[in-house]
Design a protein around this motif. Structure first.
Motif, PDB file in Angstrom:
ATOM      1  N   PHE A 205       1.017  -1.103  -0.042  1.00  0.00           N
ATOM      2  CA  PHE A 205      -0.094   0.043  -0.063  1.00  0.00           C
ATOM      3  C   PHE A 205       0.984   1.158  -0.071  1.00  0.00           C
ATOM      4  CE2 PHE A 205      -2.815  -3.198   1.521  1.00  0.00           C
ATOM      5  CZ  PHE A 205      -3.984  -2.938   0.947  1.00  0.00           C
ATOM      6  N   ASP A 208      -1.629   6.811  -0.712  1.00  0.00           N
ATOM      7  CA  ASP A 208      -2.989   7.183  -1.135  1.00  0.00           C
ATOM      8  C   ASP A 208      -3.767   6.311  -0.388  1.00  0.00           C
ATOM      9  OD1 ASP A 208      -2.229   5.048  -2.474  1.00  0.00           O
ATOM     10  OD2 ASP A 208      -3.363   5.769  -4.404  1.00  0.00           O
ATOM     11  N   ALA A 209      -3.248   4.988   0.248  1.00  0.00           N
ATOM     12  CA  ALA A 209      -4.008   4.248   1.132  1.00  0.00           C
ATOM     13  C   ALA A 209      -4.880   4.824   2.198  1.00  0.00           C
ATOM     14  CB  ALA A 209      -3.237   3.181   1.659  1.00  0.00           C
ATOM     15  N   TYR A 210      -4.611   6.027   2.661  1.00  0.00           N
ATOM     16  CA  TYR A 210      -5.652   6.730   3.723  1.00  0.00           C
ATOM     17  C   TYR A 210      -7.053   6.874   3.317  1.00  0.00           C
ATOM     18  CZ  TYR A 210      -2.024   7.908   6.988  1.00  0.00           C
ATOM     19  OH  TYR A 210      -0.972   7.954   8.125  1.00  0.00           O
ATOM     20  N   ARG A 211      -7.266   7.274   1.976  1.00  0.00           N
ATOM     21  CA  ARG A 211      -8.434   7.171   1.532  1.00  0.00           C
ATOM     22  C   ARG A 211      -9.045   5.790   1.334  1.00  0.00           C
ATOM     23  NH1 ARG A 211     -10.766  11.384  -1.496  1.00  0.00           N
ATOM     24  NH2 ARG A 211      -8.956  12.588  -1.628  1.00  0.00           N
ATOM     25  N   TRP A 212      -8.376   5.173   0.967  1.00  0.00           N
ATOM     26  CA  TRP A 212      -8.939   3.637   0.511  1.00  0.00           C
ATOM     27  C   TRP A 212      -9.291   2.974   2.040  1.00  0.00           C
ATOM     28  CZ3 TRP A 212      -6.994  -0.816   2.751  1.00  0.00           C
ATOM     29  CH2 TRP A 212      -7.762  -2.033   2.582  1.00  0.00           C
ATOM     30  N   SER A 213      -8.301   3.405   3.189  1.00  0.00           N
ATOM     31  CA  SER A 213      -8.890   2.874   4.237  1.00  0.00           C
ATOM     32  C   SER A 213      -9.898   3.342   5.078  1.00  0.00           C
ATOM     33  CB  SER A 213      -7.582   3.103   5.320  1.00  0.00           C
ATOM     34  OG  SER A 213      -7.452   4.396   5.630  1.00  0.00           O
ATOM     35  N   GLU A 215     -12.592   4.524   3.516  1.00  0.00           N
ATOM     36  CA  GLU A 215     -14.041   3.807   2.940  1.00  0.00           C
ATOM     37  C   GLU A 215     -13.900   2.336   3.117  1.00  0.00           C
ATOM     38  OE1 GLU A 215     -13.806   5.274  -1.186  1.00  0.00           O
ATOM     39  OE2 GLU A 215     -13.516   7.285  -0.735  1.00  0.00           O
ATOM     40  N   GLN A 216     -12.832   1.738   3.194  1.00  0.00           N
ATOM     41  CA  GLN A 216     -12.845   0.126   3.065  1.00  0.00           C
ATOM     42  C   GLN A 216     -12.376  -0.697   4.354  1.00  0.00           C
ATOM     43  OE1 GLN A 216     -12.386  -1.889  -0.289  1.00  0.00           O
ATOM     44  NE2 GLN A 216     -12.381   0.307  -1.713  1.00  0.00           N
ATOM     45  N   LEU A 217     -11.245  -0.010   4.745  1.00  0.00           N
ATOM     46  CA  LEU A 217     -10.491  -0.942   5.968  1.00  0.00           C
ATOM     47  C   LEU A 217     -11.113  -0.701   7.423  1.00  0.00           C
ATOM     48  CD1 LEU A 217      -7.833  -2.584   7.015  1.00  0.00           C
ATOM     49  CD2 LEU A 217      -6.736  -0.366   6.972  1.00  0.00           C
ATOM     50  N   HIS A 261     -18.168   6.007   7.517  1.00  0.00           N
ATOM     51  CA  HIS A 261     -18.342   6.307   5.958  1.00  0.00           C
ATOM     52  C   HIS A 261     -19.426   5.384   5.775  1.00  0.00           C
ATOM     53  CE1 HIS A 261     -17.174   6.674   1.813  1.00  0.00           C
ATOM     54  NE2 HIS A 261     -16.454   7.810   2.429  1.00  0.00           N
ATOM     55  N   ARG A 275     -20.798   7.322  -1.266  1.00  0.00           N
ATOM     56  CA  ARG A 275     -19.946   8.826  -1.410  1.00  0.00           C
ATOM     57  C   ARG A 275     -20.711   9.702  -0.640  1.00  0.00           C
ATOM     58  NH1 ARG A 275     -16.852   5.314  -2.791  1.00  0.00           N
ATOM     59  NH2 ARG A 275     -15.285   5.130  -4.208  1.00  0.00           N
TER      60      ARG A 275
END
Length: 322
Positions: A205, A208-213, A215-217, A261, A275
């Motif tokens: 990762f 940009d994983a902060y945005r993914w995390s 929303e998902q992690l 989220h 979103r």
């Protein structure tokens, strides 16, 4: 009546009225006998001791003696979760974006978040090797570091992780402060094992994983945390041990903040790939933050009412049938 005695009696209000009536003079007299000459205010240790004792007696009166052990169980799960996330984000922080991306960084890391994540890793180590006061101090420092990153970074013009990452981390930390200082070794090892797992999982990762995390992690982590707590509650309840139920109630606030989220997306009606708008995110977080802490006292009140309506239950204080 001296000023010191009057102040001790004010603190004695932490106890239930019946208990104060029966033993209040004895308790205050003991503290007065042990107080230093010319002392005018109760010491912090005495004040904390009186409040803790009053809380225990009120829980006994409500038939909720498993609440404190349940909160301690929830604290261990919260600390383990916070350590896992800190391990994951520590590896992410070591992969800043290329210069041509034009994204501000805290060279050689992605953001000021690295300060908080390292503090959490220290807490995970200390709960294994130095349980008790050193662990509590380390957790408190980690919470302060997380809040400092949240508040100070914008003032200093430095990049920081998103609010959706920092707020639930701080909530997990506040609950983790209640972790038991006398855990067995396998339980003490859980946070550092989780941190190592998060660090390994974070490989691959990038910045940009902060945005993914967010929303998902984080929602997935919240779901796993809640699932583990519910399974523990069911297993313990089969042995008539209600700690797990109280742990579930205590964890609902951090689980809700981890899932903001998804909750905000559901409010906006955007289905499986939410979103949500920023106002909806803020509203969902505030709702969880305000309602969540009220669940424990509400559950205690409900337990007290159920106990009163069931005359066949033993008295939580003396054990005799009502």
């Amino acid at each position: 009546m001296s000023k010191l005695e009057r102040r001790y009696r004010h603190l004695l209000r932490a106890y239930p009225p019946d208990y104060r009536h029966d033993r209040g003079d004895e308790i205050v007299g003991t503290y007065l006998d042990l107080a230093e000459p010319r002392r005018r205010w109760p010491s912090l240790a005495d004040a904390a001791d009186l409040v803790r004792g009053g809380l225990r007696q009120r829980l006994r009166a409500a038939g909720a003696t498993d609440l404190i052990p349940g909160v301690r169980l929830a604290a261990l799960l919260a600390l383990t979760t916070a350590a896992f996330l800190a391990g994951f984000w520590t590896i992410v922080e070591q992969s800043p974006p290329p210069a041509e991306a034009g994204v501000p960084v805290l060279d050689p890391f992605v953001s000021t978040g690295i300060v908080a994540w390292l503090a959490w890793l220290v807490a995970a180590v200390l709960v294994l090797v130095a349980p008790g006061r050193p662990t509590w101090v380390a957790i408190a420092v980690a919470v302060v570091a997380t809040v400092a990153v949240l508040l100070a970074s914008p003032l200093a013009g430095l990049p920081r992780p998103p609010l959706l990452v920092l707020v639930p981390q701080a909530a997990l930390g506040v609950l983790a402060l209640a972790v038991d200082g006398h855990l067995p070794l396998p339980a003490r090892a859980l946070p550092i094992v989780a941190a190592a797992g998060g660090y390994v999982f974070g490989h691959g990762f990038y910045w940009d994983a902060y945005r993914w995390s967010a929303e998902q992690l984080l929602p997935a982590t919240g779901a796993v945390l809640l699932g583990v707590a519910v399974l523990l509650a069911v297993g313990l309840a089969m042995r008539r041990d209600w700690r797990g139920g109280w742990a579930v109630v205590a964890l609902l606030t951090p689980v809700g903040l981890l899932s903001v989220h998804i909750l905000a997306g559901a409010v906006d009606g955007l289905g499986g790939a939410p979103r949500p708008t920023y106002p909806t995110l803020v509203g969902a977080a505030l709702t969880v933050g305000l309602l969540g802490p009220a669940l424990l006292p509400a559950a205690v009140a409900l337990r007290r009412r159920i106990g009163r309506s069931n005359p066949g239950e033993p008295c939580p204080t003396c054990g005799t049938r009502r």
